[in-house]
Design a protein around this motif. Structure first.
Motif, PDB file in Angstrom:
ATOM      1  N   GLN A 242       0.852  -1.192   0.000  1.00 50.38           N
ATOM      2  CA  GLN A 242       0.000   0.000   0.000  1.00 50.38           C
ATOM      3  C   GLN A 242       0.885   1.238   0.000  1.00 50.38           C
ATOM      4  O   GLN A 242       1.817   1.339   0.810  1.00 50.38           O
ATOM      5  CB  GLN A 242      -0.906  -0.006   1.229  1.00 50.38           C
ATOM      6  CG  GLN A 242      -1.850  -1.204   1.272  1.00 50.38           C
ATOM      7  CD  GLN A 242      -2.487  -1.376   2.636  1.00 50.38           C
ATOM      8  OE1 GLN A 242      -1.796  -1.480   3.642  1.00 50.38           O
ATOM      9  NE2 GLN A 242      -3.812  -1.426   2.671  1.00 50.38           N
ATOM     10  N   ALA A 244       0.845   5.585  -0.190  1.00 44.70           N
ATOM     11  CA  ALA A 244       0.064   6.821  -0.079  1.00 44.70           C
ATOM     12  C   ALA A 244       1.003   8.004  -0.214  1.00 44.70           C
ATOM     13  O   ALA A 244       2.052   8.052   0.434  1.00 44.70           O
ATOM     14  CB  ALA A 244      -0.680   6.877   1.251  1.00 44.70           C
ATOM     15  N   ASP A 246       1.050  12.316  -0.305  1.00 37.80           N
ATOM     16  CA  ASP A 246       0.411  13.618  -0.123  1.00 37.80           C
ATOM     17  C   ASP A 246       1.391  14.666  -0.631  1.00 37.80           C
ATOM     18  O   ASP A 246       2.482  14.819  -0.079  1.00 37.80           O
ATOM     19  CB  ASP A 246       0.083  13.848   1.350  1.00 37.80           C
ATOM     20  CG  ASP A 246      -0.714  15.140   1.574  1.00 37.80           C
ATOM     21  OD1 ASP A 246      -0.685  16.025   0.696  1.00 37.80           O
ATOM     22  OD2 ASP A 246      -1.350  15.259   2.636  1.00 37.80           O
ATOM     23  N   GLN A 261      -3.478  14.126  -3.414  1.00 33.62           N
ATOM     24  CA  GLN A 261      -3.168  12.882  -2.717  1.00 33.62           C
ATOM     25  C   GLN A 261      -3.363  11.716  -3.681  1.00 33.62           C
ATOM     26  O   GLN A 261      -4.225  11.757  -4.570  1.00 33.62           O
ATOM     27  CB  GLN A 261      -4.076  12.672  -1.497  1.00 33.62           C
ATOM     28  CG  GLN A 261      -3.955  13.730  -0.421  1.00 33.62           C
ATOM     29  CD  GLN A 261      -4.810  14.942  -0.688  1.00 33.62           C
ATOM     30  OE1 GLN A 261      -5.906  14.822  -1.228  1.00 33.62           O
ATOM     31  NE2 GLN A 261      -4.326  16.106  -0.317  1.00 33.62           N
ATOM     32  N   ASP A 263      -3.519   7.318  -3.410  1.00 35.64           N
ATOM     33  CA  ASP A 263      -3.502   6.076  -2.638  1.00 35.64           C
ATOM     34  C   ASP A 263      -3.592   4.906  -3.614  1.00 35.64           C
ATOM     35  O   ASP A 263      -4.548   4.808  -4.397  1.00 35.64           O
ATOM     36  CB  ASP A 263      -4.688   6.009  -1.665  1.00 35.64           C
ATOM     37  CG  ASP A 263      -4.592   7.061  -0.577  1.00 35.64           C
ATOM     38  OD1 ASP A 263      -3.467   7.462  -0.237  1.00 35.64           O
ATOM     39  OD2 ASP A 263      -5.654   7.489  -0.067  1.00 35.64           O
TER      40      ASP A 263
END
Length: 412
Positions: A242, A244, A246, A261, A263
Motif C-alpha cells: 500500500q 500513499a 500527499d 493525494q 492512494d
C-alpha cells in the motif's frame, strides 16, 4: 568466629554468580546477534556475512558485511566491539560503505570525511537493543556541480521480531550551474515486524519532507509538507503493498500550482511463491552465481517468479485527487486493474523485450477507471464532446477504450 567462616564461602558464591552472569550475558548477546542477522538475511534482499568474530565473557568483536545478493553496487561494513555487563552490553563501531565493482570506499576515498560512528546498548533481561548513528555534514564539488548535505541523526531500537528506526536528515542541495535543487529537512520513520526466518512480515515506512525548492532560469518551484508512506505485508496467503502520497502544496509565481493525494494498493501476490523465490535467490547467491547476467538470472528464477502471479494480482487506485488552482484543472480518479494469472506457462520473462511476448502480457490486463468532473480541455484533447463530465476508461485484454471509444493517439 562463625561469621568470619561464612564470609569466604559467601564471597566465593558471589564471585561465581557474577562470573556466571557475565557468561550468560555474553551468550545471550551472541545468540540474539546470530538470530537477528539470520532473520534479516531470510528476507531475501541482502547477503549478510559476519567474520573475525571474537567472543569473550567481558568483550566481543567482529565485522558484519551487508551487500545485495547479486551485483556489486555497494557493500556496507559494520565493525563492532561489545563490552558485556551483567545486565547490559554496550556496543560501538564504524559504518564503512563501499560502492562500485572496485569496492571504492565512500568515506575517505570518494568523500574527504571519516566513516560514521555508531553505538548501541543491548539489555540482556528484556532482549532489547537501542542505538544511533550520527551523519556528518559533507560537501562534494565537481566542476560546476556541487552537493551539500547538512548531516543527520539515525536512531534504532527493538527486539527479536520487531525493529524500529527514526532518521532525521538535515537539508541537502544539489546545484549544477544555474539550476539548483534544495530538499529538506526530512524525517523517516520505519518499522519492521516479522516472524522467525521472515516467514511473514510487515514493514511500514513514513517519509516527511518539510520543503523543497527547484530553481532554474525563468522557473521556480517551491513545495512543502510532502508525505510518503508505504506498507508492505507478507502473510500466509499474499504479499500486499500500500502506497500513499500527499503532495502538500507546490507553488510557483506566488500561486498554488498543485496539491493532491494518491492512494494505491497492489495485492494478490502468492505468498508461497514469493518465499520459494527468495529461497532460490539465496541458493544461487550461496553457490557463487553473483556475476550472472540479467537474462540468465531471470531464466533461473522464471518458474518461481511466474508462480507469484498465479492468484491474479490486482492494482487498486483507491484515490487520485489533484488540484491546480493556478491552471483551473482538477482530477478525481479511481479504479482497478487486474492481471489474468491462468496458464502462466504461456508467458516468459526472459523474452519480455520481444513484441510478441509483450503482446501476450498485455492481453492479460483487464480493468476500469473513472475520472470524475473531467476538465473541458481534457475532453477536447481526447476528441470527446466538450460537455463530457465523466471519463470511463475500460481495459479489456490490454486494449484501452475511453467512453466506449478506442483510445485516440495522445500525441499527434
Amino acid at each position: 568466629m562463625r561469621k568470619e567462616r561464612l564470609i569466604v564461602p559467601l564471597l566465593v558464591v558471589l564471585l561465581l554468580a557474577w562470573l556466571s552472569a557475565q557468561a550468560v550475558s555474553s551468550w545471550l548477546f551472541e545468540r540474539e546477534m546470530a538470530r537477528t542477522l539470520a532473520d534479516l538475511e531470510a528476507r531475501g534482499e541482502i547477503d549478510i556475512e559476519r567474520v573475525e568474530v571474537e567472543q569473550g565473557w567481558w568483550s566481543s568483536s567482529g565485522r558484519i558485511y551487508l551487500a545485495p545478493l547479486f551485483g556489486h553496487l555497494w557493500q556496507l561494513e559494520l565493525t563492532y566491539r561489545a563490552r558485556h555487563g551483567v545486565l547490559s552490553t554496550h556496543l560501538d563501531g564504524e559504518a564503512m560503505l563501499r560502492h562500485g565493482p572496485n569496492a571504492v570506499h565512500l568515506f575517505g576515498d570518494s568523500l574527504a570525511t571519516s566513516p560514521p560512528l555508531w553505538e548501541a546498548s543491548y539489555h540482556s533481561l528484556t532482549g532489547t537493543l537501542e542505538g544511533g548513528l550520527q551523519l556528518a555534514p559533507l560537501r562534494i564539488t565537481q566542476q560546476e556541480r556541487e552537493l551539500v548535505f547538512g548531516g543527520g541523526r539515525l536512531r534504532f531500537s527493538g527486539e527479536q521480531g520487531n525493529w524500529r528506526m527514526r532518521a532525521h536528515l538535515d537539508a541537502w542541495s544539489l546545484s549544477d550551474g544555474a539550476a539548483r535543487l534544495e530538499v529538506g529537512p526530512a524525517i523517516l520513520n520505519s518499522q519492521y515486524a516479522y516472524t522467525e526466518d521472515a516467514h511473514t512480515f510487515t514493514q511500514e515506512d513514513r517519509l516527511q519532507i518539510e520543503s523543497f525548492t527547484w530553481h532554474q532560469p525563468q522557473l521556480r518551484l517551491d513545495g512543502n509538507g510532502i508525505r510518503l508512506s508505504n506498507r508492505t505485508s507478507l502473510d500466509e496467503q499474499e504479499l500486499r503493498m500500500q502506497l500513499a502520497l500527499d503532495l502538500g502544496e507546490i507553488h510557483t509565481a506566488e500561486q498554488v500550482l498543485l496539491t493532491g493525494q494518491v492512494d494505491v494498493e497492489l495485492s494478490r501476490f502468492n505468498a508461497d511463491a514469493i518465499r520459494s523465490s527468495m529461497l532460490r535467490l539465496r541458493k544461487l547467491a550461496a553457490s557463487g552465481h553473483h556475476g550472472m547476467k540479467q537474462k540468465a538470472l531471470l531464466g533461473e528464477l522464471e518458474p518461481n517468479l511466474l508462480a507469484v502471479l498465479q492468484d491474479s494480482p490486482r492494482l487498486d487506485l483507491q484515490r487520485l485527487e489533484l488540484d491546480s488552482p493556478m491552471l483551473g484543472l482538477s482530477a478525481r480518479v479511481d479504479g482497478s486493474l487486474f492481471f489474468d494469472g491462468r496458464r502462466l506457462e504461456e508467458l516468459s520473462l526472459v523474452g519480455l523485450d520481444e513484441p510478441t511476448v509483450k503482446a501476450r502480457w498485455r492481453r492479460r490486463l483487464d480493468g476500469d477507471f473513472t475520472w470524475y468532473e473531467l476538465p473541458t480541455v481534457v475532453a477536447l484533447w481526447l476528441g470527446l464532446p466538450l460537455d463530457t463530465r465523466t471519463l470511463e476508461v475500460d481495459v479489456g485484454r490490454g486494449q484501452v477504450r475511453v467512453n466506449s471509444r478506442p483510445l485516440p493517439p495522445l500525441w499527434r
